[in-house]
Structures are given as structure tokens and as C-alpha cells.
Design an enzyme around this catalytic site. Structure first.
Site, PDB file in Angstrom:
ATOM      1  CD  GLU A   1       3.879 -21.097  11.368  1.00 14.41           C
ATOM      2  OE1 GLU A   1       3.913 -21.016  12.615  1.00 14.41           O
ATOM      3  OE2 GLU A   1       2.896 -20.753  10.688  1.00 14.41           O
TER       4      GLU A   1
ATOM      5  CD  GLU B   1      -2.954  -0.966   2.360  1.00 15.14           C
ATOM      6  OE1 GLU B   1      -2.463  -0.540   3.425  1.00 15.14           O
ATOM      7  OE2 GLU B   1      -4.115  -1.361   2.257  1.00 15.14           O
TER       8      GLU B   1
END
Length: 679
Positions: A118, A87
Site C-alpha cells: 500500500e 457482487e
């Protein structure tokens, strides 16, 4: 202690007593439970604000040196990092390389969880080492893990801190977290147990998003990406952002008179940069100068506005030829003249350019066209390096410009056009951009360049009478000095248009000739040779048919007219003037037609009366030390001009000098040369 036991002790994995029966309550109550839980997130984040602020300041120091900000996370934490990083570019026009997000399992994991990624302690190092150019000590790594213990994140933090010497930041929702000792800045936001046990996409995710928002937004604000709370570096990548860019422009410069289309055009010429456009508009400087000012001020708009005004444009070549440009933007055609110290170098024409009847956009388009045509006709040694010429210019090419535009009388219109021309031609000094109505171009003849010096300041007054299709007169005061020219309109007379006035014009001469022919016919008298010529002019067999030919030319024509058809009734009637003059002042030894001569003298008397209206206050303008300048087609006709001067003398008004100017742009460009190109 087993991993299962450790996980069970984490705050994010504990049970929330308020939602124990969430599956048994009504939907309304379920939403209230979730909303009440979310209301606790902001206070939790508030406790972390001091550490968030310290983080921002440390990152800013590195970003100003060219450093990048890296996000690293897994699952929801990784996705939030990807969201925030993606963004920043469209919001602040930051380069995509400035904020980079890594998620365990790669981009595929954004939409679909990648099992086991992960838990890897080597995968993050592989991902970080793949970044180009390689990471360095000026970069920052922000590790995001709600549990504070994700191996992919912890190993990445350790690698960047211990091996690369980077600033490392840890964001978690537990305390204490395993990030301690790995992150120089540690933001541990305790939001408490989730509504759905262990679902850290909820409160923990909301808190993480808020923290990331603060960090990235704070960094952008500190490096000058905003002005106040406005995103002056917004990237107009969609319709919503284009509209926002316009509103930001108007909010920052509330006094601007530019319409939306001109704001869009300005921003487009500035590469889509709202900030550059704001500097150009406020300072009336070139795009290159605006960019340099912003670079010097570190991208801070306010500092760029008030930086050293003596800053020179580094792209300007002091050895290049200096030229001046004058454009006579008339209602029927647009004429551009470019001159140097050696005289006129190029002349070109384009279509009509009336700012009132055509509108600003069409008129500016005609001006742009005629400038390009004129530049193309310049000698090779005088042409700009970029060919063909591209507008707007990125550096100054003209020392001064004078645009005399039809319909440019209102101050608001003059200001708008000056702003657009300044940007188009990269002229940052307002004193070098003269915007007047087209009549003012003729006022340049008030200053007699043959007698004027280039160093002394002088103020002269005069009257400009334009007698063409229509008629009007202006009085002017001109103050000139080296590299300075101030044209001040004093008063105006006439110019009411053909429905209300235009006395002393070609139209008035044609109309009077028709009236006399019809009155003669109504009296039962046979037509004279002049009346027959008028009927032939309109393609009529009889004088009585002229009325139909004037009012309904498309429906009535008895024979081929002697002149081309003009759809505009004013031009149809004005075109008769040439025939009247021919009868009044014949080329052959034949005597003049007395009626035609009477019509011309009557019109000249009216024109003299228009001039007289401007001479009622001798303290402002005294004919004895002023010039009378005649323009327009009739002003170039010696017999007509002589009658006007004679009538004025009979009224006791003798001008110090009388000139007729057929080339308004050529005359005005001579004055520009003497004032802006003198040694």
C-alpha cells in the site's frame, strides 16, 4: 511533521472514550458499546448523500457510453472494493468487465495482507496499465482509503485524472483528506474514532460499504437494471437467485398464469434474462424483438414495454417462404401439417396430446416433437436456415399457427398454451396464434374455401358433430377476412364421457350390441350370428362369458380374441363397432343383419338428437344457412352419415351444406392458407 505525527492526527486514529475499558466490561456491555458506535455510521453517511448522488449521475453518463468503473484500495478498503465489484454481475447481470477492483498486493492480499504494497506509488500505475482493454476517458476510478492518504490509492487517482482524463472519485473517512486535488468527486465521511483504535474495518469499513452500495446500486438503477425495486436483470446463478427470478417475474406481471416450470423454461430460452422474458410475455413478441426493444430503450424495461409498437424485427427475412402450421393435438396422436400457397408441404405425427389427461408439459412436448418432425420433412427450399430446427425459434417462421388440442376448453388453459406456443414459434401477433379444442379444427370446413373470397369479411355458422370413440357436437360462428380468423364456439352438446353419455359413438354402438346379446341370452334364446361374432371378438366361447371378458380381461379369456387387446375398457367396447357395421352393411351381396342395422340406426338417431339440441335458437344458428360438418371415424362412413341427415330432415332441420372431414388438420390448414398467405 513526521509521518507518525500526521497519522496520529487522523480522525480514524484517535481514541474513542466510550470504549476505553472495553476489555474490562461484560460481553453484553461490550456488544452494546459496539452497537451504539455502529448506530452513528448511517447519520454520518447521510451527510455525504448529495456528493454520492452527484457521483452516481457522473458515472452513469460514462457507463452508458461503455465506460467501466474501477475500484482501487489497500487492506480493508481494497477488500470492500473487491466485494462490491464481485457482487454486481450476479445481482444485475452486468458484465464482469464493467466493475473491476484492484487491491494493493493483488488477489493474494484479499486473504493475506501483503506488507509494503500500500505504500508503493508505482504499483497502482502498473496495475492500472495492465487492464485490458486499456483505460480511457469514459472510465471511472474510485479510490478507497479510510485514512485518505494511502500512497497506492493516491498515485492511482493522480494517474487516471491527470494522464488519462478519467473521472476520479475519492472515498475516505477523514477530513480534510490527501485525496483533495486528485478526485473530482470527494466523499469524506467522518465516522469518528473506532471502538478499537485505528481498526478501520469497523465503523469506517461499514461506512465505506454503505457508500459503495449506494454508488454501484444507483448506477445500476439509472441504467435500467431494475424495475421499481426489483432486480429484473438478476443472474440466476444459484437456487436462491432462480427462486428470486421467479418471484420477480410474478411481481412485475401479477396477472401471469404461467406455472414455475414454464417461467423457468421461458427465462432459459431468453438466455437467463428475466428482463427479456418479461418483455416477451407482456408483449407476446419474439425473443429477438424483445432484445431489440430493450436495446432501443437503453435497457429500461418500462420504456421497452411502451416503445414504438410498429418496431419491426430486423432478423426477419421478408424474402423467405411463408408457411402456416396446423396441429391436430388429439388424445391418441398428434398430427402436424405445414402448408404454403402451393398446398401441403409436410405432414408428421407424434404421440398422444391430451392437455387434460397428460398435462400441459407433456402435451407441449408432443407438439414440439411433431413440429420438428414436420419441418424436417419440408422441401429444402422451404426449410429454415438452422437445421435441425431448434425450439424456441428466434425469428418468425410461420405466418400463422392453429393448435386444436384435446381438452383445451378452459380459457385459462387456452391462454397458457397460446403464450407458450407464441414463444416457441416467435409469433408476436396474437391474432396469428389460434388455440382451440380439437373439435374446432373441423369448424374450418364451415367456411367453404371453394366459394369464399379472400378479401371480403364473412361470418358463417355451423355445427360440428364428432362421432368416434366418443361423441359430442359444437356449434360455431366463424368470422374470416384477409389475415384474420375468429372462431367463436356458440354451444356444446354431449361429450359427457362413456360413463354418462357418448350416445351415437362407437362406444355406444359396441355397448348396445353387447347388451342385446346378453338380453337375448338371458331370455333363453340361442345366439344369433351377430352374437357369436361378439363372443369371438372378446375371445369367448359363449355369450355369457362376455361379461367376464369385458370386466376382467386379464383374468378371463377362453380363446384368442379376434382383435388386439385394449387395456382401456372404453376402447375394448368401442372396438366392437367395426364388427357391428360390417354386419349392418356387408361388403358381399348377403343381406344386412337386421339387429346390427337397428343398432346403427338407433345410434345415428341419438347423434341427430345431439345436433338438434344446438338448433333451438334459430336467431343464432339457422340450419338453412349453416353447414353440418361430421368428423370422427363414424362420420366418414356414408351409411351412418346418411341416417343422421335423414333423421335431422325428419325433424325439419335441413342444413345448407353437409360435409364429412377425415383430415381435420389438413382442412384447417387450407383455411389458414386462404386467410394468411393470400396476396
Amino acid at each position: 511533521m513526521s509521518d507518525s505525527t500526521v497519522l496520529g492526527l487522523l480522525q480514524t486514529e484517535s481514541h474513542n472514550e466510550d470504549s476505553m475499558a472495553i476489555d474490562a466490561v461484560s460481553t453484553l456491555e461490550m456488544c452494546r458499546i459496539m452497537n451504539n458506535a455502529d448506530a452513528t455510521v448511517a447519520p454520518a453517511v447521510q451527510t455525504c448523500v448529495p456528493e454520492i448522488a452527484r457521483t452516481i449521475d457522473l458515472i452513469v453518463d460514462r457507463v452508458r457510453k461503455g465506460g467501466r468503473v474501477m475500484y482501487i484500495g489497500a487492506g480493508t478498503s481494497g477488500r470492500l472494493g473487491v466485494l462490491d465489484a464481485s457482487e454486481i454481475p450476479p445481482t444485475f447481470s452486468a458484465p464482469y468487465s464493467q466493475f473491476i477492483a484492484l487491491i494493493a498486493g493483488g488477489d493474494t492480499a484479499i486473504r493475506r495482507a501483503t506488507e509494503g504494497a500500500e505504500d508503493s506509488t508505482t504499483l497502482s500505475i502498473t496495475d492500472l496499465e495492465a487492464i485490458a482493454p486499456p483505460l480511457s476517458f469514459v472510465d471511472t476510478l474510485i479510490g478507497i482509503a479510510a485514512s485518505g492518504r494511502t500512497p497506492y490509492v493516491l498515485s492511482g487517482l493522480s494517474h487516471c485524472r491527470d494522464i488519462l482524463g478519467m473521472l476520479t472519485v475519492g472515498i475516505s473517512c477523514v477530513q480534510p483528506s490527501a485525496m483533495r486535488g486528485r478526485a473530482e468527486c470527494l466523499i469524506e465521511c467522518l465516522v469518528g474514532p473506532e471502538i478499537i483504535t485505528g481498526s478501520t474495518r469497523m465503523k469506517a469499513g461499514t461506512a465505506t460499504k454503505m457508500i459503495l452500495n449506494m454508488i454501484s446500486t444507483g448506477v445500476m438503477v439509472r441504467i435500467g437494471k431494475t424495475h421499481g425495486n426489483l432486480m429484473v436483470d438478476v443472474k440466476s446463478s444459484n437456487n436462491k437467485l432462480v427462486d428470486r427470478a421467479r418471484r420477480i417475474f410474478r411481481t412485475v406481471l401479477p396477472t401471469t398464469i404461467l406455472p414455475d416450470i414454464e417461467i423457468d423454461s421461458l427465462m432459459a430460452s431468453c438466455g437467463g434474462s428475466v428482463k427479456v422474458a418479461l418483455v416477451v410475455e407482456k408483449l407476446r413478441c419474439s425473443i429477438a424483438d424483445a432484445r431489440m426493444r430493450l436495446e432501443k430503450s437503453g435497457g429500461v424495461l418500462r420504456d421497452a414495454w411502451y416503445s414504438d409498437t410498429s418496431l419491426q424485427n430486423p432478423t426477419e427475412d421478408p424474402t423467405r417462404p411463408r408457411l402456416v402450421l396446423c396441429i391436430d393435438a388429439g388424445g391418441t396422436k398428434c398430427t402436424a401439417v405445414i402448408a404454403s400457397r402451393d398446398g401441403i408441404q409436410a405432414r408428421a405425427e407424434a404421440g398422444p396430446c391430451n392437455f387434460v389427461t397428460l398435462g400441459h408439459d407433456s402435451a407441449i412436448s408432443a407438439i414440439s416433437t411433431v413440429i420438428k418432425r414436420a419441418v424436417d420433412l419440408l422441401p429444402d427450399a422451404l426449410r429454415p436456415q438452422q437445421a435441425p430446427l431448434s425450439l424456441p425459434l428466434t425469428q418468425s417462421f410461420f405466418a400463422a399457427v392453429w393448435i386444436g388440442g384435446a381438452g383445451l376448453d378452459r380459457p385459462a388453459d387456452v391462454d397458457t398454451v397460446r403464450s407458450r406456443i407464441s414463444r416457441m414459434l416467435a409469433l408476436s401477433d396474437p391474432s396469428t396464434v389460434l388455440i382451440t379444442n380439437d373439435a374446432a379444427l373441423l369448424s374450418s370446413a364451415i367456411i367453404d374455401n371453394r366459394a369464399a373470397t379472400t378479401t371480403n369479411t364473412q361470418t358463417k355458422t355451423g355445427v360440428v358433430l364428432i362421432a368416434g370413440t366418443g361423441s359430442l357436437a359444437y356449434s360455431f360462428s366463424i368470422t374470416s377476412a384477409q389475415r384474420q380468423l375468429t372462431i367463436t364456439p356458440l354451444a356444446r352438446a354431449g361429450g359427457w364421457g362413456y360413463l354418462l353419455g357418448d350416445e351415437g359413438s362407437a362406444f355406444s354402438i359396441g355397448r348396445e350390441a353387447i347388451r342385446r346379446a346378453l338380453a337375448h341370452r338371458d331370455s333363453g334364446l340361442p345366439p344369433t350370428e351377430l352374437h357369436k361374432a361378439i363372443a369371438d371378438h372378446f375371445g369367448c366361447n359363449t355369450v355369457g362369458a362376455i361379461i367376464s371378458a369385458v370386466y376382467a380381461p386379464n383374468q378371463f379369456q377362453e380363446k384368442t380374441a379376434s382383435v388386439p387387446f385394449f387395456p382401456d375398457p372404453k376402447l375394448r367396447i368401442a372396438s366392437l363397432c367395426r364388427g357391428v357395421f360390417k354386419a349392418a352393411f356387408p361388403d358381399h351381396p348377403s343381406p344386412p343383419d337386421p339387429e346390427a342395422l337397428s343398432i346403427v340406426r338407433e345410434a345415428a338417431t341419438s347423434a341427430a338428437g345431439t345436433v338438434r339440441q344446438l338448433l333451438h335458437d334459430s336467431t343464432r344458428l339457422n340450419p338453412a344457412n349453416s353447414a353440418l360438418i361430421l368428423g370422427g371415424a363414424l362420420g366418414q362412413m356414408a351409411p351412418y352419415r346418411e341416417v343422421i341427415v335423414q333423421r335431422l330432415e325428419e325433424m325439419g332441420m335441413v342444413f345448407a351444406r353437409v360435409d364429412s372431414i377425415g383430415d381435420a388438420a389438413g382442412c384447417a390448414v387450407d383455411l389458414l392458407v386462404s386467410k394468411f398467405l393470400s396476396e
